[in-house]
Design an enzyme around this catalytic site. Structure first.
Site, PDB file in Angstrom:
ATOM      1  N   THR A 160       0.824  -1.214   0.000  1.00  0.00           N
ATOM      2  CA  THR A 160       0.000   0.000   0.000  1.00  0.00           C
ATOM      3  C   THR A 160       0.856   1.261   0.000  1.00  0.00           C
ATOM      4  O   THR A 160       1.899   1.320   0.652  1.00  0.00           O
ATOM      5  CB  THR A 160      -0.899  -0.027   1.243  1.00  0.00           C
ATOM      6  OG1 THR A 160      -1.723  -1.181   1.155  1.00  0.00           O
ATOM      7  CG2 THR A 160      -1.777   1.201   1.329  1.00  0.00           C
ATOM      8  N   GLY A 199       2.831  -2.793   8.598  1.00  0.00           N
ATOM      9  CA  GLY A 199       3.144  -3.003  10.002  1.00  0.00           C
ATOM     10  C   GLY A 199       4.621  -3.321  10.177  1.00  0.00           C
ATOM     11  O   GLY A 199       5.208  -4.055   9.380  1.00  0.00           O
ATOM     12  N   GLU A 442      -6.981  -5.073   4.092  1.00  0.00           N
ATOM     13  CA  GLU A 442      -7.113  -6.294   3.281  1.00  0.00           C
ATOM     14  C   GLU A 442      -8.394  -6.297   2.457  1.00  0.00           C
ATOM     15  O   GLU A 442      -9.110  -7.290   2.380  1.00  0.00           O
ATOM     16  CB  GLU A 442      -7.049  -7.544   4.173  1.00  0.00           C
ATOM     17  CG  GLU A 442      -5.712  -7.756   4.854  1.00  0.00           C
ATOM     18  CD  GLU A 442      -4.585  -7.994   3.870  1.00  0.00           C
ATOM     19  OE1 GLU A 442      -4.823  -8.572   2.794  1.00  0.00           O
ATOM     20  OE2 GLU A 442      -3.443  -7.576   4.188  1.00  0.00           O
TER      21      GLU A 442
END
Lengths: 676, 676
Positions: A160, A199, A442
């Site tokens: 992303t 993350g 997601e």
């Protein structure tokens, strides 16, 4: 009667809970085994919980992390996750490693028990390793999986960007092949091309799989995965050309160290592109893989996991709210009577019991989806790809509907606990932060529903063309020209009704697209103008399937269960079905033979079911068998000592460690005295 | 065309927003004046905003507070709120004080602009002062209001206890009169009797109004208010017998310093009981006031304020989500076209535009309620109390329904911003934390709906008895034996339909209570068993009133407005009405002459309205005229420079001030290297 997997068996149990547990009509342990799958599975889970939860190195620290600064939270999370990974490695050495172990330890119910608000190293196991395994060549796998599995390096997955999430074809990061040096050169040509969200990217990882637009020989070949070293292994300093940091505070998951990443002419060797599928040769020649569907698998896998996690979060929330509602006494139904346990207010039952049933619905759907996933990916390895679209379609809508319902359900539980639910120590706000995140990550939920809708419209076209439909949409054939029977007080009738509604919605959306196309609109614009109906059709498609799955599971299990537990599961199944039927009563009245009076019948049926479940409510959530360390809630512990726990937790606030805060002398006193 | 009250007029505006603003068909400033009430009111608001927002002492500090520790957040909030109160006092000295000033500065839109997550001193103005004013004798008011108004002391209001919120008669704190010393002795006989929740109680306040059970001459006289000094004015040390601290972290409002308070034989003079109504004489004789309704006023006042605040939070959220949706481009509706502004996806319009309309609905309802409150409290001062129950009933349900809808609306806005909405810098999570808190404080929403239901059932009984009904329930008379006309594409028809549904629900609930009573149930138990229907009737009663208020306001305003703005307001009114009609389509089909095809008509009408509003969407939210300092959002600023702002905000994270965090050397590196 009481069954208790908790450590603090010695503590005094709240007398209201003792009474509640005495009322339970079934053997609680049997329900636990039913949920786990078997007695052995329960024992295995207990052993795993014991292994991690009883380890002193994994105890939460004395000052709860919500009191720390953002930076301290991160540092504490790194300490904890390193201790956790050390323990995981030890288990791996002792008993061999299995993906399921990591799944349970990082997600599921154990993950948030150990690290309440996320794990900064989690993507290493969840995304970095699986991507290399799935998309690396044999040599690449040998090299990188070894390092990653041994935890010599920590990796994340960077896809992303600031400007692109849903539309991955629009990613802007470039990897341009330089045949002279046999390297790829990575660049972030714009601000919006910065990676954003991964993350552990901020400071915790030293490697990443980076998704970038591949350019060779002057041509763009679309997005591909590359292994990129981000930081020096010795010093952790960002490598040259790497612009990196964290993205800042969020609604929840504040220790996951979500990061940003920009490239300024970062060079990586040619063999750092993962080449199991597509390849770039030394001279820059690009060789395309025969099928692009091969990379679908992990994406679907992640959605399968999300459905089960969503159910787990809801489970935790209903445990907390139900226990609290049995302990909390407030107001008198009738003057002169003792104050009422709030679980005896029918409005409270109406909030909580359908959510207990909703947990079962999504939990069974998640297991069902997991089996389907394994079956179809098994077929795929044999080269059979034809059931993949159906799997993809049902996984998309299940992810969307389960996360939406479970998020809303967690909030309902929180609000059902009144003000005390607003306390972090109730663990309801943190749980909401985790579950609601899944509504947008997601695959954003509306986008996913519209992906399912694409499959539904195709299926409807196939039906019109006389083709046989796949199992999850076969109801379209069943109801095309058949109306549903008049109302019957049976789950089967509700399933039929939902299927009929779904079929009608699909037909209606299909026809509206056609109508708009005939008016001269391009198909894609007609699709957009019909998209509210399309999303609603996908939603109902999902619900019809979820209810049918729940029904199948209960009916097929009953012969192996005691009569007592069978009765309870049947009640929960009925409650869920009636709850959904009432929620969508507008659709039932519109598309089926339902009449107004039937809705009154459904309402009466629901109220009867609330009364049936009432005496077993505590037994059922005890049967969920969550240890207090997993529930992590002042309001939801097994002993029900709600007020004592609230008070003890409050004492941990650093502000309470000194009678007077310095701000009095610095700001307040000078001000108050200046007004004298 | 563009109208901009923002300071940063010089910055480059995102070209998509420039284009959007060019499309607007009405004069934006006219909408602003409409919302504020007049041109003068807008100017006044601008002046107030300028007074506070342009004051350098009230600038937020460089490190956003979300990165601080809990203790640091509190200290920073004390610094800020002292600066704010200093500024308020200055204004008071310059221009005289008015309650409205404090309301705007502490709540409304300015409050969270200055202190994003609450004000530790807020209850001083919101509860402490008004309670003394409302319940003190002349002498008490003279003494205490002077000190409080001058800010020589800081007070809070301590009513709720660990064990009691809703049921205030059940409060356990005792104040026992000792006639020998002419003092009250305060005690907390149990853990659950500890005061719990009052804002500013933890450390910030040195005085409180404490609600306790009054005992004199061996008899309990119920709950009464007492002024209690908590901390020494010089040292801020808790006084003898005062056990005090803060209750810990919460979902939001983490700087409001909500506290707990226990008493161990704390003695206060007799004249510290607020005795405007009930009195205790020197010898302990208790004298009861003639009417207990006199204390109703403030409670209703607070709910009136909450309705407007809820609308303000929703307003902020739709500004953020709408601006972001105009700037964000993602996916292509049609291949080859440029990426689409996500506001052009009909599913996105379907999420946002009805919420824009919902803001107007609740904002107008809040203003209407405020007028009604003033009218009826005016009548009360003349001794006329008969309209108080109606006011109470409509205030209860409006507080419940508006906070529920606005909370859900804020979350819809957040989710409509995808992942970026999850960032604290979007200001959507913090806004949710503030608005959702109102669902459980000052009357839990379900409890409030049931209070309204009590009034509805009484009204229905009055109707059966042939009495004339009050205005807000007069529809019961209208529809008792009259069916609604067939569907018409008019707001009036939808109002009729909602009123009919509400009337039917009230009747049905009434009959079900009677049926249960006939079966032998006590009335109170019959009430409880019918409570799901009762709450639903109250909800619909509220919605029918809200829509009628909105309709009245738009129709009565139109003659004074330009044609262009009139058209837009009519569209918003219609959108809100259709949105509600579809949401409750099950009720419409069940209780009115609506048929399935009408719902399709409603759906088509709604889609038409989305298309009508689309070109004006940005203009409308610009017309809300919120300065960037009030919106406080990276996604929602006037210039639309979303990505730049996200990036700049991320740079403020303390973790980003050093390339390598110490946890690497302390934890990660030793672990990774031990695995080599």
């Amino acid at each position: 009667m009481a069954y208790n997997n908790n450590k603090n068996k010695g503590t005094k149990i709240n007398p209201d809970l003792v009474r509640e547990r005495e009322k339970c009509t079934f053997r609680i342990e049997e329900l636990t085994n039913y949920i786990d799958g078997s007695q052995e599975a329960t024992a295995e889970r207990h052993a795993r919980e014991q292994y991690f939860l009883d380890d002193p190195s994994l105890r939460p620290s004395d000052v709860p992390s919500e009191y720390l600064s953002h930076k301290e939270k991160y540092e504490e999370a790194i300490r904890m996750s390193v201790a956790l990974f050390r323990r995981v490695k030890q288990l791996q050495n002792e008993k061999g490693g299995a993906v399921d172990n990591y799944r349970q330890v990082l997600g599921g119910s154990l993950g948030p028990a150990l690290l309440a608000d996320g794990n900064p190293l989690g993507l290493h196991y969840v995304m970095f390793l699986p991507t290399i395994l799935g998309q690396g060549t044999l040599e690449q796998t040998a090299e990188w999986v070894q390092k990653a599995w041994n935890l010599n390096i920590i990796g994340t997955y960077a896809q992303t960007e600031l400007g692109h999430g849903t539309f991955i074809r629009g990613l802007e990061t470039t990897a341009t092949y330089d045949e002279k040096t046999e390297e790829f050169v990575l660049n972030s040509p714009t601000l919006t091309s910065y990676k954003w969200w991964p993350g552990g990217l901020g400071h915790a990882s030293n490697y990443a799989v980076v998704i970038a637009q591949l350019y060779t020989q002057g041509k763009c070949h679309g997005i591909h995965p590359f292994i990129v070293q981000l930081r020096d292994e010795e010093t952790n300093m960002p490598l040259r050309g790497i612009k990196i940091g964290e993205i800042g505070c969020k609604l929840g998951m504040n220790v996951t160290n979500n990061g940003y990443l920009g490239f300024d002419n970062v060079r990586i060797p040619r063999n750092h592109m993962l080449m199991k599928n597509n390849k770039v040769l030394k001279d820059g020649t690009y060789i395309k893989a025969p099928s692009s569907k091969l990379t679908y698998g992990t994406m679907i896998f992640v959605r399968v996991v999300i459905v089960e996690d969503a159910a787990q979060y809801l489970k935790k929330a209903v445990i907390i709210a139900t226990r609290y509602s049995a302990v909390r006494r407030q107001s008198q139904i009738k003057e002169g009577e003792p104050e009422t346990q709030i679980i005896d207010f029918v409005t409270q039952q109406y909030k909580l019991f359908p959510l207990i049933a909703t947990f079962f619905a999504y939990y069974h759907s998640a297991k069902w989806l997991w089996n389907l996933y394994n079956q179809i990916t098994g077929e795929m390895e044999g080269g059979q790809l034809d059931r993949l679209p159906e799997l993809h379609a049902i996984a998309c809508c299940l992810k969307a509907v389960s996360t939406a319902d479970c998020s809303a359900g967690v909030e309902t539980c929180r609000l059902a606990c009144g003000g005390h639910g607003y306390m972090i120590s109730s663990n309801l706000p943190t749980t909401y932060g985790l579950v609601t995140a899944a509504c947008t990550y997601e695959g954003e939920n509306t986008v996913l529903l519209l992906q399912t809708a694409r499959y539904l419209v195709k299926s409807y076209q196939a039906f019109l063309d006389g083709q046989k439909l796949t199992p999850t949409v076969s109801y379209i054939e069943k109801y095309k020209n058949v109306s549903t029977p008049p109302f019957q007080k049976r789950v089967e009738w509700i399933i039929q009704a939902l299927e009929k509604v779904a079929a009608c919605k699909i037909e209606k959306a299909y026809n509206n697209i056609q109508r708009r196309v005939k008016k001269g609109l391009a198909y894609e614009h007609a699709w957009n103008e019909t998209s509210v109906e399309l999303a609603s059709a996908a939603d109902m498609h999902c619900r019809a399937n979820v209810l049918a799955i729940f029904q199948d599971k209960v009916q097929s299990s009953k012969p192996t269960l005691s009569k007592e537990l069978g009765v309870v599961l049947q009640q929960l199944l009925e409650l869920y079905s009636v709850f959904i039927a009432i929620r969508f009563s507008g659709d039932l009245l519109r598309y089926t033979n339902t009449i107004g009076h039937d809705i009154s019948e459904l309402q009466a049926w629901l109220e009867d079911l609330l009364a049936c479940i009432r005496p077993n409510a505590l037994g059922i959530i005890d049967g969920f068998d969550m240890r207090d360390e997993v529930v992590r809630s002042t309001l939801g512990s097994y002993d029900g000592n709600v007020y004592e726990r609230l008070f003890i937790e409050a004492q941990k606030s650093p502000l309470n460690q000194e009678p007077v805060n310095q701000s009095f002398h610095k700001h307040l006193k000078p001000f108050l005295q200046s007004n004298m």
